[in-house]
Design a protein around this motif. Structure first.
Motif, PDB file in Angstrom:
ATOM      1  N   ALA A   1      12.214   3.114   8.028  1.00 34.31           N
ATOM      2  CA  ALA A   1      12.218   4.532   7.678  1.00 34.31           C
ATOM      3  C   ALA A   1      12.702   4.722   6.238  1.00 34.31           C
ATOM      4  O   ALA A   1      13.596   4.028   5.777  1.00 34.31           O
ATOM      5  N   LYS A   2      12.081   5.657   5.541  1.00 39.04           N
ATOM      6  CA  LYS A   2      12.519   6.019   4.190  1.00 39.04           C
ATOM      7  C   LYS A   2      13.654   7.035   4.301  1.00 39.04           C
ATOM      8  O   LYS A   2      13.616   7.859   5.209  1.00 39.04           O
ATOM      9  N   PRO A   3      14.616   7.057   3.434  1.00 40.31           N
ATOM     10  CA  PRO A   3      14.776   6.090   2.331  1.00 40.31           C
ATOM     11  C   PRO A   3      15.334   4.776   2.856  1.00 40.31           C
ATOM     12  O   PRO A   3      16.244   4.773   3.677  1.00 40.31           O
TER      13      PRO A   3
ATOM     14  N   VAL B   1       0.874  -1.175   0.000  1.00 44.58           N
ATOM     15  CA  VAL B   1       0.000   0.000   0.000  1.00 44.58           C
ATOM     16  C   VAL B   1       0.907   1.219   0.000  1.00 44.58           C
ATOM     17  O   VAL B   1       1.553   1.542   0.999  1.00 44.58           O
ATOM     18  N   GLU B   2       0.994   1.871  -1.126  1.00 43.26           N
ATOM     19  CA  GLU B   2       1.936   2.979  -1.318  1.00 43.26           C
ATOM     20  C   GLU B   2       1.385   3.862  -2.436  1.00 43.26           C
ATOM     21  O   GLU B   2       1.010   3.357  -3.491  1.00 43.26           O
ATOM     22  N   ASP B   3       1.304   5.164  -2.172  1.00 47.08           N
ATOM     23  CA  ASP B   3       0.683   6.048  -3.170  1.00 47.08           C
ATOM     24  C   ASP B   3       1.641   6.507  -4.258  1.00 47.08           C
ATOM     25  O   ASP B   3       1.204   6.989  -5.297  1.00 47.08           O
ATOM     26  N   GLU B   4       2.951   6.355  -4.026  1.00 45.39           N
ATOM     27  CA  GLU B   4       3.881   6.774  -5.073  1.00 45.39           C
ATOM     28  C   GLU B   4       4.144   5.604  -6.033  1.00 45.39           C
ATOM     29  O   GLU B   4       4.753   4.609  -5.640  1.00 45.39           O
ATOM     30  N   PRO B   5       3.681   5.770  -7.294  1.00 36.85           N
ATOM     31  CA  PRO B   5       3.753   4.637  -8.231  1.00 36.85           C
ATOM     32  C   PRO B   5       5.172   4.100  -8.421  1.00 36.85           C
ATOM     33  O   PRO B   5       5.365   2.883  -8.469  1.00 36.85           O
TER      34      PRO B   5
ATOM     35  N   LEU C   1       3.076  -1.224   4.298  1.00 37.14           N
ATOM     36  CA  LEU C   1       2.117  -0.121   4.368  1.00 37.14           C
ATOM     37  C   LEU C   1       2.831   1.215   4.533  1.00 37.14           C
ATOM     38  O   LEU C   1       3.551   1.420   5.520  1.00 37.14           O
ATOM     39  N   ASP C   2       2.616   2.098   3.579  1.00 34.44           N
ATOM     40  CA  ASP C   2       3.206   3.425   3.703  1.00 34.44           C
ATOM     41  C   ASP C   2       2.405   4.246   4.712  1.00 34.44           C
ATOM     42  O   ASP C   2       1.187   4.148   4.802  1.00 34.44           O
ATOM     43  N   TRP C   3       3.115   5.052   5.467  1.00 34.99           N
ATOM     44  CA  TRP C   3       2.488   5.871   6.507  1.00 34.99           C
ATOM     45  C   TRP C   3       1.698   7.023   5.876  1.00 34.99           C
ATOM     46  O   TRP C   3       0.543   7.244   6.188  1.00 34.99           O
ATOM     47  N   MET C   4       2.390   7.734   4.952  1.00 35.68           N
ATOM     48  CA  MET C   4       1.782   8.915   4.354  1.00 35.68           C
ATOM     49  C   MET C   4       0.989   8.520   3.116  1.00 35.68           C
ATOM     50  O   MET C   4       1.561   8.278   2.061  1.00 35.68           O
ATOM     51  N   LEU C   5      -0.306   8.462   3.285  1.00 37.99           N
ATOM     52  CA  LEU C   5      -1.188   8.103   2.178  1.00 37.99           C
ATOM     53  C   LEU C   5      -2.298   9.144   2.082  1.00 37.99           C
ATOM     54  O   LEU C   5      -2.662   9.739   3.092  1.00 37.99           O
TER      55      LEU C   5
HETATM   56 CA    CA Z   1       3.367   8.099   0.506  1.00 40.53          CA
END
Ligand code: CA
Length: 229
Positions: free
Chosen positions: A107-109, A11-15, A55-59
């Motif tokens: 944590a990203k990156p 689940v990640e909004d950045e393609p 799961l990405d945090w920022m969605l």
């Molecule tokens: Ca995101």
């Protein structure tokens, strides 16, 4: 044999990030589902429960934390391991992330190979047999890499369906599986099979297990299903 492949939901909004993850996980033999936002992610979990969720945090809309919270309060989904990704690396956020019930936190990156290792670890915890480990229950062993099962050191002669049934039982001894759950796990969701078929194959598995000696290890739970031990 799609049903023995561990299923990972991303689940990640950045393609671009989603695709890198999907590409790498597929190369490792995982079956992948992708969601671009939290709601889509929750829908996929309801329709085709994954073994691990990244799961990405920022969605957009429903945040990763909220998705995590919802999955962890539901009895049906709380056992699915969640690896949370976040752009914030501060400790406070880390703690908060863990308090939402996430099983791991990256944590990203992040380095893709490290994330892969974390996914493998969670998949192994969630479904040991899907990761090629040898499973043991009493005098029964099963290895999904060599595709062999034994009882009292005698090789069991199992058809592919009986093998998958046994590996499902051996992942969680004592757990009662309903016929529908066994259909999803062993036959797959896309195939229409009557629940009576489950009884037929459990019968065959029992026969094979008892042929090599020992008592019937499979328990029939009236009105509920079957369990090993
Ligand atoms: Ca995101």
């Amino acid at each position: 044999m799609a049903t023995t492949q561990p299923h990972v939901l991303i689940v990640e909004d950045e393609p671009a990030q989603r695709e890198v993850l999907a590409y790498n996980l597929e190369a490792e033999g995982f079956r992948i589902s992708q969601a671009a936002d939290g709601e889509e992610g929750l829908l996929i979990v309801a329709e085709d429960a994954p073994d691990v969720i990244v799961l990405d945090w920022m969605l957009p809309a429903v945040s990763g934390i909220e998705v995590c919270r919802r999955l962890k309060i539901s009895a049906e989904t709380r056992q699915i391991p969640i690896i949370m990704l976040s752009a914030k690396s501060e400790d406070v956020d880390k703690v908060r992330g863990l308090e939402t019930g996430a099983d791991d936190y990256v944590a990203k990156p992040y380095s893709v190979s490290e994330l892969m290792a974390r996914v493998r670890l969670q998949a192994r915890r969630a479904r040991p047999s899907s990761m090629g480990e040898e499973l043991r229950f009493q005098d029964i062993t099963l290895n999904t890499e060599t595709y062999r099962a034994t009882r009292q050191d005698t090789e069991l002669k199992l058809g592919p369906t009986e093998f998958r049934l046994l590996s499902t039982f051996m992942e969680k001894p004592g757990r009662v599986w309903s016929r529908d759950q066994l259909l999803d796990r062993v036959w797959g969701r896309d195939i229409y099979v009557d629940t009576r078929t489950v009884d037929v194959h459990v019968g065959r598995l029992r026969k094979a297990l008892m042929k090599s000696g020992g008592e019937d290890p499979i328990r029939t739970v009236r009105g509920a299903g079957y369990a090993l031990g």
